[in-house]
Every structure is written in C-alpha cells, then in structure tokens.
Design an enzyme around this catalytic site. Structure first.
Site, mmCIF file in Angstrom:
data_model
loop_
_atom_site.group_PDB
_atom_site.id
_atom_site.type_symbol
_atom_site.label_atom_id
_atom_site.label_comp_id
_atom_site.label_asym_id
_atom_site.label_seq_id
_atom_site.Cartn_x
_atom_site.Cartn_y
_atom_site.Cartn_z
ATOM 1 N N ARG A 171 0.820 -1.227 0.000
ATOM 2 C CA ARG A 171 0.000 0.000 0.000
ATOM 3 C C ARG A 171 0.850 1.272 0.000
ATOM 4 N NH1 ARG A 171 -2.709 -4.010 -0.472
ATOM 5 N NH2 ARG A 171 -4.723 -4.394 0.523
ATOM 6 N N CYS A 223 -10.523 -0.962 3.503
ATOM 7 C CA CYS A 223 -9.932 -1.148 4.828
ATOM 8 C C CYS A 223 -9.340 0.171 5.299
ATOM 9 C CB CYS A 223 -8.845 -2.221 4.776
ATOM 10 S SG CYS A 223 -9.530 -3.875 4.632
ATOM 11 N N GLU A 294 -4.567 3.108 6.655
ATOM 12 C CA GLU A 294 -4.368 2.873 5.222
ATOM 13 C C GLU A 294 -5.103 3.970 4.446
ATOM 14 O OE1 GLU A 294 -5.346 -1.018 3.274
ATOM 15 O OE2 GLU A 294 -6.315 0.281 1.798
HETATM 16 N N1 EPU Z 1 -11.239 -11.385 10.257
HETATM 17 C C1 EPU Z 1 -11.958 -11.416 11.408
HETATM 18 N N2 EPU Z 1 -12.874 -10.421 11.646
HETATM 19 C C2 EPU Z 1 -13.065 -9.402 10.764
HETATM 20 C C3 EPU Z 1 -12.316 -9.368 9.595
HETATM 21 C C4 EPU Z 1 -11.397 -10.367 9.350
HETATM 22 O O1 EPU Z 1 -11.792 -12.305 12.237
HETATM 23 O O2 EPU Z 1 -13.908 -8.538 11.055
HETATM 24 C C5 EPU Z 1 -10.281 -12.476 9.993
HETATM 25 C C6 EPU Z 1 -10.740 -13.323 8.810
HETATM 26 O O3 EPU Z 1 -11.634 -14.311 9.194
HETATM 27 C C7 EPU Z 1 -9.426 -13.893 8.323
HETATM 28 C C8 EPU Z 1 -8.420 -12.780 8.633
HETATM 29 O O4 EPU Z 1 -9.036 -11.953 9.609
HETATM 30 O O5 EPU Z 1 -9.060 -15.018 9.067
HETATM 31 C C9 EPU Z 1 -8.069 -11.960 7.392
HETATM 32 O O6 EPU Z 1 -9.261 -11.368 6.878
HETATM 33 P P1 EPU Z 1 -9.479 -11.103 5.314
HETATM 34 O O7 EPU Z 1 -9.203 -12.338 4.540
HETATM 35 O O8 EPU Z 1 -10.793 -10.439 5.174
HETATM 36 O O9 EPU Z 1 -8.315 -10.142 4.905
HETATM 37 P P2 EPU Z 1 -7.806 -8.822 5.562
HETATM 38 O O10 EPU Z 1 -6.398 -9.025 5.955
HETATM 39 O O11 EPU Z 1 -8.729 -8.309 6.593
HETATM 40 C C10 EPU Z 1 -6.871 -7.869 3.331
HETATM 41 C C11 EPU Z 1 -6.797 -6.494 2.712
HETATM 42 C C12 EPU Z 1 -8.051 -6.197 1.924
HETATM 43 C C13 EPU Z 1 -8.261 -7.263 0.880
HETATM 44 C C14 EPU Z 1 -8.355 -8.629 1.582
HETATM 45 C C15 EPU Z 1 -8.509 -9.778 0.606
HETATM 46 C C16 EPU Z 1 -5.521 -4.937 4.073
HETATM 47 C C17 EPU Z 1 -5.592 -3.896 5.129
HETATM 48 N N3 EPU Z 1 -6.686 -5.507 3.764
HETATM 49 O O12 EPU Z 1 -7.904 -7.820 4.320
HETATM 50 O O13 EPU Z 1 -7.830 -4.963 1.280
HETATM 51 O O14 EPU Z 1 -9.416 -7.015 0.129
HETATM 52 O O15 EPU Z 1 -7.143 -8.847 2.342
HETATM 53 O O16 EPU Z 1 -7.295 -10.048 0.013
HETATM 54 O O17 EPU Z 1 -4.449 -5.197 3.529
HETATM 55 C C18 EPU Z 1 -8.081 -2.606 1.375
HETATM 56 O O18 EPU Z 1 -6.846 -2.542 1.281
HETATM 57 O O19 EPU Z 1 -8.795 -1.569 1.420
HETATM 58 C C19 EPU Z 1 -8.701 -3.903 1.464
HETATM 59 C C20 EPU Z 1 -9.996 -4.047 1.656
#
Ligand code: EPU
Length: 299
Positions: A171, A223, A294
């Site tokens: 990012r 995010c 972010e």
């Molecule tokens: N999780 C929770 N509770 C929540 C959200 C997530 O327990 O409310 C857990 C999920 O169950 C999973 C883990 O956290 O085990 C990771 O969650 P997720 O797969 O949704 O990915 P993330 O790390 O929260 C990242 C990016 C997103 C992107 C997704 C999919 C960042 C900050 N976020 O989210 O990017 O869409 O992976 O690849 O890097 C963005 O940058 O704006 C964004 C939405």
C-alpha cells in the site's frame, strides 16, 4: 486555452461529493488538468491560495475532514484509455491511463485471458489511484504487474519510469527521483496469458468471496488500517477488540468486516476520526500493536 479548469472559493467542491465515504468539507480549489503539461500552473495556484497540492482519483481511499480543507485537489481530466501495446500470444503489454476505472481494466484483461491483476477484483478505484497506493488484494498488488509508470510533476514535465525506478511496497508507492507533488498519468502492465476463461473464473470467485466477507455496496473507503504484518490482520484485531459493528453517530465499523468503516448515511468526518482514534487506542491497549491508517486522512 490554458489546459486546465479551476473551481475555487465558493465554487470549489466538498470532498463529500468526491469520496466514496461521502465525507468532507470544501477544498480551496479543484484543478482539472485537460493537458498534463498544464500542471506547470499548479505551484503558482498553490502559492496564491495558500494550499497543498493533492492528487485525486476516484476518492475511494480518502477520509476528508469536515471544515474548510487547506487543499488544492488535482484531477486528471483526460479521457480514460486502455490499449493493448503488444501481445505475442504468451504475454501482453497493456497501457491504461490514470482516469480509467480499475474494474474496467480488469474486465478487459479477463476477456483477453491475461493474468496478474485478477486478485484486485472488487477494488473500485481508478487506475491512477490504484498505482499511487499500490492497491492489492488476494495476494496480488498492482505493482507486481507494473512495467512503467508515467507521471506529471509540478513543473508540468511528463516523465516515465521503469518498474525498478519506482518503490512499490505494501500500500505504498514512491518515485525517489521525483521530489514533491506528482500525479500518475498512465501505467503499463506486463501480463502473462492464462488458459481460456481461467482469469475470468478466478475473478468471479474473488468477487463472490468479497461479497461474502466485505461490505462491498456500502459507502466505505475499503480497509481503514493497514495490516500490521502479512500474518496479522487489522480486521481480526479490531473484531477481537469489539469494534465489529461499533457505531459512533452515523459512522460504524462494518458488521461484516471490522476493518471497513462505513457511512450509514448521515455520518460526519468528526465521528469518523473519533471512531478511528478509539479503535487505534483499543488495539494498542489490548495487543500493544500500533495500527497505521491505510485510508488517506485529509484534514
Ligand atoms: N477477520 C476477522 N474479523 C473481521 C475481519 C477479518 O476475524 O472482522 C479475519 C478473517 O476471518 C481472516 C483474517 O481476519 O481469518 C483476514 O481477513 P481477510 O481475509 O478479510 O483479509 P484482511 O487481511 O482483513 C486484506 C486487505 C483487503 C483485501 C483482503 C482480501 C488490508 C488492510 N486488507 O484484508 O484490502 O481485500 O485482504 O485479500 O491489507 C483494502 O486494502 O482496502 C482492502 C480491503
């Protein structure tokens, strides 16, 4: 013809009209460049109005403050264009201008069976904005496929850089050779050809997963915090700290994904900033982890 149009003072737009979070007060001025070289006028405009130059794409990663903002937003007023520059059957070079919408670029590459960007399915921004922050998801970042980027500087000079001259991290994007304001104008992407239909199939699967795990239709900026590390999700930490679904006035952390802040309709910038602060403090207190925003906070 001066190559740009400017809306300033009472004519200047509110950031609420320019951002997907639908928050924010008026800027000092908005400059729309119809010709990139017209950017040469920006330093004088910035000095005259006493504001800071910021580039604005689709406004999908911005949280703007509620009062008069000491900013001069610069927009690319040139037409969106996506062109296949080269295709030898096994890989292709695609050029997209900054104002092209990322979903349109992804639709085109999927149709051509070109892989490398399908992980970004569901990201709503412009190509310029996606490159400027190295947007990514599902293990892919736009920078992974980047071959060149073309920018305009505040001198009105258009310059192109190859991938190795550009810093692309999680990012984050910077061009060490350019000090001060610049705006992305276009980028080229080198993409390998996949089996027929495979890219579109992956994109469909990513979209289905996003719809199930993210508030894709809400007024949000994606995010709001960066993940502290690849193994540690900010969403998970916020969820465990009790922020999933947490409201302050008209703003809330989504009940689907705790790292998405959503405007439920009548939210304000003040509520958004306060809610972000509460979440950051709670995660620091519970886990000793300093979450970093972010979303770009323009106040
Ligand atoms: N999780 C929770 N509770 C929540 C959200 C997530 O327990 O409310 C857990 C999920 O169950 C999973 C883990 O956290 O085990 C990771 O969650 P997720 O797969 O949704 O990915 P993330 O790390 O929260 C990242 C990016 C997103 C992107 C997704 C999919 C960042 C900050 N976020 O989210 O990017 O869409 O992976 O690849 O890097 C963005 O940058 O704006 C964004 C939405």
């Amino acid at each position: 013809m001066q190559g740009y149009t400017i809306l300033e003072g009472r004519e200047a737009p509110r950031m609420a009209e320019r951002t997907t979070l639908r928050l924010g007060g008026p800027v000092l001025a908005e400059v729309c460049l119809h010709e990139p070289t017209a950017a040469a006028a920006l330093p004088e405009i910035a000095t005259r109005l006493g504001g800071t130059l910021v580039s604005l794409g689709a406004g999908s990663n911005i949280l703007a403050g509620g009062g008069l903002l000491p900013l001069i937003t610069v927009r690319d007023g040139t037409a969106p264009e996506i062109t296949v520059l080269d295709d030898d059957g096994t890989r292709a070079l695609i050029r997209a201008t900054a104002s092209a919408k990322l979903p349109v670029l992804l639709g085109k590459t999927a149709k051509l069976d070109l892989a490398g960007l399908e992980g970004l399915t569901g990201i709503p921004g412009s190509v310029g904005g996606a490159v400027a922050m190295n947007a990514g998801s599902y293990g892919q970042c736009i920078g992974d496929a980047l071959e060149t980027v073309t920018v305009v500087t505040a001198e009105g000079t258009v310059r192109s850089f190859s991938r190795n001259e550009v810093e692309m991290r999680y990012r984050h994007m910077a061009i060490p050779a350019v000090a001060g304001w610049f705006m992305v104008l276009a980028a080229t992407f080198r993409l390998p050809r996949a089996a027929h239909g495979a890219v579109a199939e992956k994109a469909r699967a990513h979209m289905a997963q996003k719809k199930a795990t993210q508030p894709v239709t809400a007024a949000s900026a994606g995010c709001v915090f960066k993940n502290p590390s690849p193994e540690n999700s900010a969403g998970k930490l916020l969820d465990e700290a009790g922020f999933k679904g947490k409201r302050l006035g008209g703003m809330a952390f989504s009940s689907i994904h705790a790292n998405f802040m959503v405007n439920e309709g009548k939210g304000t910038s003040e509520e958004a900033v306060a809610l972000l602060g509460m979440a950051k403090d709670a995660v620091m207190q519970k886990y000793g982890v300093a979450l970093e925003a972010e979303v770009k906070i323009w106040v």
